[in-house]
Scaffold this active site. Structure first.
Site, PDB file in Angstrom:
ATOM      1  N   GLU A 168       0.824  -1.210   0.000  1.00 31.92           N
ATOM      2  CA  GLU A 168       0.000   0.000   0.000  1.00 31.92           C
ATOM      3  C   GLU A 168       0.858   1.259   0.000  1.00 31.92           C
ATOM      4  O   GLU A 168       0.546   2.236  -0.687  1.00 31.92           O
ATOM      5  CB  GLU A 168      -0.927  -0.007   1.217  1.00 31.92           C
ATOM      6  CG  GLU A 168      -2.071  -0.998   1.128  1.00 31.92           C
ATOM      7  CD  GLU A 168      -3.061  -0.656   0.023  1.00 31.92           C
ATOM      8  OE1 GLU A 168      -3.295   0.540  -0.214  1.00 31.92           O
ATOM      9  OE2 GLU A 168      -3.582  -1.585  -0.608  1.00 31.92           O
ATOM     10  N   CYS A 198     -23.942   5.195 -13.827  1.00 27.72           N
ATOM     11  CA  CYS A 198     -22.907   6.217 -13.729  1.00 27.72           C
ATOM     12  C   CYS A 198     -23.395   7.527 -14.343  1.00 27.72           C
ATOM     13  O   CYS A 198     -23.712   7.589 -15.537  1.00 27.72           O
ATOM     14  CB  CYS A 198     -21.638   5.749 -14.434  1.00 27.72           C
ATOM     15  SG  CYS A 198     -20.318   6.974 -14.446  1.00 27.72           S
ATOM     16  N   CYS A 204     -11.844   2.424 -15.514  1.00 25.50           N
ATOM     17  CA  CYS A 204     -12.206   3.836 -15.311  1.00 25.50           C
ATOM     18  C   CYS A 204     -10.932   4.666 -15.185  1.00 25.50           C
ATOM     19  O   CYS A 204     -10.673   5.320 -14.180  1.00 25.50           O
ATOM     20  CB  CYS A 204     -13.072   3.967 -14.058  1.00 25.50           C
ATOM     21  SG  CYS A 204     -13.887   5.566 -13.896  1.00 25.50           S
ATOM     22  N   CYS A 215     -17.462  -1.268 -18.342  1.00 24.68           N
ATOM     23  CA  CYS A 215     -17.628  -0.972 -16.922  1.00 24.68           C
ATOM     24  C   CYS A 215     -18.924  -1.573 -16.375  1.00 24.68           C
ATOM     25  O   CYS A 215     -20.008  -1.329 -16.933  1.00 24.68           O
ATOM     26  CB  CYS A 215     -17.627   0.540 -16.699  1.00 24.68           C
ATOM     27  SG  CYS A 215     -17.823   0.991 -14.955  1.00 24.68           S
ATOM     28  N   CYS A 222     -15.910   2.849 -20.845  1.00 23.25           N
ATOM     29  CA  CYS A 222     -17.243   2.785 -20.243  1.00 23.25           C
ATOM     30  C   CYS A 222     -18.035   1.570 -20.710  1.00 23.25           C
ATOM     31  O   CYS A 222     -18.885   1.047 -19.962  1.00 23.25           O
ATOM     32  CB  CYS A 222     -18.016   4.062 -20.540  1.00 23.25           C
ATOM     33  SG  CYS A 222     -17.265   5.543 -19.798  1.00 23.25           S
TER      34      CYS A 222
END
Length: 354
Positions: free
Chosen positions: A36, A207, A191, A201, A198
């Site tokens: 991370e 959206c 994205c 997605c 799109c």
């Protein structure tokens, strides 16, 4: 959550998500945490080789806590944002000292460690401990800003608070480990910032940005501000044995704690360098050779680096100590070096200007 935001995302993840990244193997809080921190402002493809080398050298939090800081920085060299590496070791030392080498499974306790903020702590809880916790990294901000048409730059408190509300709203109570990976993957793979796909997605039918054809509008970019420019002479000072003088930078600030080359006032003319070097370092310098300068860009300014190679016959006038060393180039390259310094020391000699 049969047709919820989270379920559609999880269905997509089961088919297309990334499930075999290096930090997914032998998953524990230490391995998740290191990944991370490395992934902050750095892409997965760049991080993977660094992560694998880092984990081979520091396989446990105890190994990282006990390592020389130069060793830690050398394994971070090239990733940038070196405060991350310094905080990484400080946090490891606190985990060993205060938590018996075990990362706490508590949000507030995780956030008390250096370099761990709200989203990183949540990622550790979700990924390592499978607790319900809400993340909001850069990829997630982009997904949520577009899905809910959140206007404004996410660095603004008002905008950030709205994104946190949406992130909390969509985080499920089950499969939270998979969900946090899924929403990060969607931002990284579908994205994307410049060319969102799109049509692929799983969230496109709800959206708002997709419905209005305004995906490029969200999230808003940080207001542009011209970066100032600074300049410096970087001195590659060699002794008769071919060793180079390196200086350790202060622990905070740009390249904090890394080894670098001595610097001289950028206002100096080339013919003044030898005398200025002698005054600054206290030893005679000669044979000035200039090399092609180049620009290195930091997050908040540009640095124009003007390299100059000089030689000295009296290296003993500068004795090795904690913040200054004479090193052969292969020895120097084993230390924590900023990327431009590594390039100057490791690359072929640049074309001389004079």
């Amino acid at each position: 959550m049969s047709n919820s935001f989270a379920q559609r995302l999880l269905n997509w993840y089961d088919r297309h998500g990334r499930k075999a990244l290096p930090w997914h193997h032998d998953r524990n809080a230490y391995r998740v945490w290191v990944s991370e921190i490395m992934l902050q402002q750095t892409q997965v493809a760049t991080v993977i080789p660094y992560y694998e080398a880092f984990m081979a050298r520091f396989p446990s939090v105890e190994a990282l806590a006990a390592a020389p800081v130069d060793d830690v920085l050398s394994h971070w060299s090239g990733l940038g944002y070196y405060a991350r590496a310094r905080n990484l070791q400080k946090a490891a030392q606190q985990v060993v000292e205060h938590f018996d080498g075990r990362f706490p499974a508590d949000q507030a306790q995780l956030e008390s460690l250096p370099g761990i903020g709200r989203s990183t702590a949540a990622a550790i809880l979700a990924q390592a401990f499978q607790q319900r916790a809400t993340i909001l990294d850069g990829n997630v901000k982009r997904v949520l800003a577009r899905h809910h048409a959140v206007d404004g730059w996410p660095g603004q408190t008002r905008v950030l608070n709205r994104l946190w509300e949406h992130a909390e709203e969509h985080t499920p109570d089950v499969r939270v480990r998979d969900y946090t990976q899924a929403i990060m993957d969607l931002g990284a793979m579908v994205c994307t910032r410049s060319r969102p796909d799109c049509n692929s997605c799983p969230l496109s039918n709800t959206c708002t940005a997709h419905a209005t054809g305004e995906a490029a509008r969200y999230p808003a970019s940080k207001p542009k501000k011209e970066k100032p420019e600074k300049s410096t002479w970087m001195v590659i000072l060699e002794d008769p044995e071919g060793r180079v003088l390196l200086e350790k930078r202060p622990p905070s600030g740009i390249w904090g704690g890394l080894w670098s080359l001595p610097e001289l006032d950028p206002a100096l003319e080339a013919e003044e360098l030898a005398e200025a070097c002698e005054q600054s370092l206290g030893l005679p310098c000669l044979d000035v050779t200039l090399h092609n300068g180049f620009r290195h860009t930091f997050s908040h300014y540009h640095l124009n680096i003007r390299p100059a190679r000089l030689s000295t016959c009296h290296p003993a006038a500068i004795a090795d100590h904690d913040d200054r060393r004479w090193l052969y180039r292969d020895e120097a390259l084993a230390l924590g070096l900023p990327a431009p310094i590594r390039t100057l020391l490791a690359g072929p000699e640049q074309t001389a200007l004079i």
